[in-house]
Write a protein that holds these residues in place. Structure first.
Motif, PDB file in Angstrom:
ATOM      1  N   ALA A  38       0.832  -1.208   0.000  1.00 32.01           N
ATOM      2  CA  ALA A  38       0.000   0.000   0.000  1.00 32.01           C
ATOM      3  C   ALA A  38       0.865   1.257   0.000  1.00 32.01           C
ATOM      4  O   ALA A  38       0.597   2.203  -0.751  1.00 32.01           O
ATOM      5  CB  ALA A  38      -0.929   0.001   1.212  1.00 32.01           C
ATOM      6  N   VAL A  39       1.901   1.262   0.807  1.00 30.37           N
ATOM      7  CA  VAL A  39       2.788   2.432   0.876  1.00 30.37           C
ATOM      8  C   VAL A  39       3.569   2.576  -0.421  1.00 30.37           C
ATOM      9  O   VAL A  39       3.712   3.682  -0.954  1.00 30.37           O
ATOM     10  CB  VAL A  39       3.720   2.343   2.101  1.00 30.37           C
ATOM     11  CG1 VAL A  39       4.774   3.446   2.072  1.00 30.37           C
ATOM     12  CG2 VAL A  39       2.904   2.411   3.393  1.00 30.37           C
ATOM     13  N   SER A  40       4.045   1.471  -0.962  1.00 28.89           N
ATOM     14  CA  SER A  40       4.793   1.512  -2.221  1.00 28.89           C
ATOM     15  C   SER A  40       3.941   2.069  -3.354  1.00 28.89           C
ATOM     16  O   SER A  40       4.428   2.850  -4.181  1.00 28.89           O
ATOM     17  CB  SER A  40       5.291   0.107  -2.573  1.00 28.89           C
ATOM     18  OG  SER A  40       6.037   0.138  -3.765  1.00 28.89           O
ATOM     19  N   ARG A  41       2.659   1.719  -3.398  1.00 28.67           N
ATOM     20  CA  ARG A  41       1.768   2.243  -4.448  1.00 28.67           C
ATOM     21  C   ARG A  41       1.647   3.757  -4.360  1.00 28.67           C
ATOM     22  O   ARG A  41       1.620   4.441  -5.370  1.00 28.67           O
ATOM     23  CB  ARG A  41       0.391   1.590  -4.350  1.00 28.67           C
ATOM     24  CG  ARG A  41       0.398   0.124  -4.802  1.00 28.67           C
ATOM     25  CD  ARG A  41      -0.972  -0.509  -4.836  1.00 28.67           C
ATOM     26  NE  ARG A  41      -2.005   0.302  -5.448  1.00 28.67           N
ATOM     27  CZ  ARG A  41      -2.173   0.494  -6.762  1.00 28.67           C
ATOM     28  NH1 ARG A  41      -1.343  -0.058  -7.618  1.00 28.67           N
ATOM     29  NH2 ARG A  41      -3.162   1.245  -7.213  1.00 28.67           N
ATOM     30  N   ILE A  42       1.615   4.294  -3.146  1.00 32.35           N
ATOM     31  CA  ILE A  42       1.553   5.751  -2.975  1.00 32.35           C
ATOM     32  C   ILE A  42       2.888   6.376  -3.371  1.00 32.35           C
ATOM     33  O   ILE A  42       2.925   7.351  -4.119  1.00 32.35           O
ATOM     34  CB  ILE A  42       1.181   6.115  -1.521  1.00 32.35           C
ATOM     35  CG1 ILE A  42      -0.252   5.684  -1.230  1.00 32.35           C
ATOM     36  CG2 ILE A  42       1.376   7.611  -1.271  1.00 32.35           C
ATOM     37  CD1 ILE A  42      -0.638   5.706   0.234  1.00 32.35           C
TER      38      ILE A  42
END
Length: 97
Positions: A38-42
């Motif tokens: 999730a953080v990587s997608r942001i």
């Protein structure tokens, strides 16, 4: 006056904030209590910053939630305004907006 091409807030996090903190994406994710994916997608601009994510940043001492959300809104609005939307006819006078 709106910026012409505002950056995605994930870009700022990826290029400036996370490196300045000396954290890997995995470590940053754990500190925020979120999945690495999730953080990587942001961070890679495949997803926007949500209210929840913005609050997590604020609680972690990384700016104010409202600031992150305004950055995301500016980015989203700029992208929407750059898309062709002339298929929508005028149905209200401009002074009624």
């Amino acid at each position: 006056m709106a910026m012409r091409n505002p950056p995605h807030p994930g870009r700022i996090l990826r290029r400036r904030i996370v490196p300045a903190l000396g954290l890997s994406v995995t470590e940053f994710s754990k500190k925020l209590g979120m999945s690495r994916n999730a953080v990587s997608r942001i961070l890679h601009e495949h997803a926007g910053i949500s209210s929840d994510f913005a609050v997590r940043l604020e609680h972690g001492g990384i700016g104010e939630a409202r600031h992150w959300l305004v950055m995301q809104a500016n980015y989203d609005l700029c992208r929407a305004q750059s898309r062709e939307q002339n298929h929508i006819p005028k149905f209200a006078a401009a002074d009624h907006a």
